[in-house]
Design an enzyme around this catalytic site. Structure first.
Site, PDB file in Angstrom:
ATOM      1  N   ASP A  47       0.914  -1.342  -0.035  1.00 39.58           N
ATOM      2  CA  ASP A  47       0.112  -0.002  -0.116  1.00 39.58           C
ATOM      3  C   ASP A  47       0.800   1.137  -0.041  1.00 39.58           C
ATOM      4  O   ASP A  47       1.874   1.171   0.381  1.00 39.58           O
ATOM      5  CB  ASP A  47      -0.762  -0.036   1.170  1.00 39.58           C
ATOM      6  CG  ASP A  47      -2.155  -1.101   1.098  1.00 39.58           C
ATOM      7  OD1 ASP A  47      -2.425  -1.750   0.228  1.00 39.58           O
ATOM      8  OD2 ASP A  47      -2.516  -1.060   2.203  1.00 39.58           O
ATOM      9  N   LYS A  69      -4.238   2.952  -2.456  1.00 42.70           N
ATOM     10  CA  LYS A  69      -5.543   3.754  -2.765  1.00 42.70           C
ATOM     11  C   LYS A  69      -5.536   5.004  -2.142  1.00 42.70           C
ATOM     12  O   LYS A  69      -6.676   5.322  -1.707  1.00 42.70           O
ATOM     13  CB  LYS A  69      -6.758   2.918  -2.355  1.00 42.70           C
ATOM     14  CG  LYS A  69      -6.868   1.357  -3.028  1.00 42.70           C
ATOM     15  CD  LYS A  69      -8.139   0.683  -2.655  1.00 42.70           C
ATOM     16  CE  LYS A  69      -7.768  -0.073  -1.363  1.00 42.70           C
ATOM     17  NZ  LYS A  69      -8.984  -0.711  -0.649  1.00 42.70           N
ATOM     18  N   MET A 179      -8.605   8.049   9.417  1.00 46.19           N
ATOM     19  CA  MET A 179      -9.238   8.599   8.042  1.00 46.19           C
ATOM     20  C   MET A 179     -10.164   9.586   8.298  1.00 46.19           C
ATOM     21  O   MET A 179     -11.389   9.726   7.722  1.00 46.19           O
ATOM     22  CB  MET A 179      -9.883   7.427   7.206  1.00 46.19           C
ATOM     23  CG  MET A 179      -8.838   6.389   6.807  1.00 46.19           C
ATOM     24  SD  MET A 179      -9.691   4.787   6.029  1.00 46.19           S
ATOM     25  CE  MET A 179     -10.060   3.828   7.463  1.00 46.19           C
TER      26      MET A 179
END
Ligand SMILES: C[S@@+](CC[C@H](N)C(=O)[O-])C[C@H]1O[C@@H](n2cnc3c(N)ncnc32)[C@H](O)[C@@H]1O
Length: 261
Positions: A47, A69, A179
């Site tokens: 990632d 992502k 997040m």
């Protein structure tokens, strides 16, 4: 010097996949098993949150495949990543799927494990140090403190998450939100609507455990504005609750001890 002669790490077999956590950034927080995977893998599918210093520990023949992502970079769909893992395993590669933090903490490791199991691919999950724990400790904020909290909640602040923040506010216990940098103004408003005091201490911890680590202290009423003004592109976590005040206490004590020396 490290003395690892007594550590017999697991073998990563051809055709197998390890879903491993890389920790929050500092390579010192990798597990021995994750390092073992880096040393043996033919392919490391990683990632964006997995940093250069960690990837530098891969064996020099390993192919490094980016499957991140994060905003701004080309984004791979989760189904594509799972398909790719199955494909690599069927090519008889030794596959290390390396994710930031812990693979199964807001990391979709569970979905990848299911995809591998459904395809009959042998896999192993290697836990990692999740950012929600590491960032707090690195910022001198204890996740739990006797007399301060009995529980702690880890939540995602991703805008897609349909979640009753007002119910969470009622627990009176600290909340660590992953997040949340884009959505914190809304979250803070919902928590206050649920009864969380506007002066609840808040910390924003950015790029924890890396050379770019920064910690900002605020309160629930102002944290949204603070995050907005900071406009940071680096990963960040938001911590709400009285545990945040322990940081100031510790910094004061350390500064006092320094002055006394
Ligand atoms: C998709 S989640 C992955 C979490 C990861 N699986 C874990 O266990 O830490 C990504 C979020 O984790 C948090 N994060 C990851 N690494 C971080 C770090 N070094 N410092 C602060 N927050 C971090 C941020 O909230 C970021 O948006």
């Amino acid at each position: 010097l490290l003395k690892l002669d007594n550590y017999k790490g697991p073998r990563l077999e051809p055709g197998h996949v390890w879903l491993a956590g890389a920790g929050p950034g500092d390579p010192g927080l990798l597990t021995l098993d994750a390092v073992c995977g880096l040393a043996q893998a033919d392919v490391v599918v990683h990632d964006a949150l997995v940093g250069e210093q960690v990837l530098a520990l891969a064996n020099p023949q390993a192919v490094l495949e980016y499957a991140g992502k994060r905003g701004g970079r080309p984004s791979a769909q989760q189904a594509d990543i799972s398909r790719r893992l199955v494909e690599l395993a069927r090519q008889n590669k030794k596959v290390l799927r390396l994710k930031g933090g812990d693979p199964c903490m807001f990391g979709r490791g569970g979905e990848e494990a299911i995809a591998l199991a459904e395809a009959g691919i042998p896999y192993r999950i290697i836990p990692g140090v999740t950012a929600g724990i590491a960032a707090l400790t690195a910022a001198s904020i204890p996740a739990t403190m006797r007399g301060v909290n009995h529980a702690i909640t880890f939540a995602t602040g991703h805008a897609d998450a349909d979640f009753d923040w007002t119910a969470l506010a009622k627990t009176g216990q600290p909340i660590v939100i992953y997040m949340a940098m884009r959505n914190i103004e809304h979250i803070a408003a919902e928590l206050m609507r649920g009864g969380m005091a506007p002066d609840t201490p808040a910390a924003v911890i950015v790029a924890a455990t890396t050379a770019e680590q920064q910690v900002f202290i605020s309160d629930l009423a102002s944290v949204g504005k603070l995050v907005h003004e900071l406009g940071v592109a680096l990963p960040g976590l938001i911590v709400l609750g009285d545990i945040v005040t322990v940081r100031e206490q510790l910094l004061r004590l350390v500064a006092g001890a320094g002055a006394a020396r």
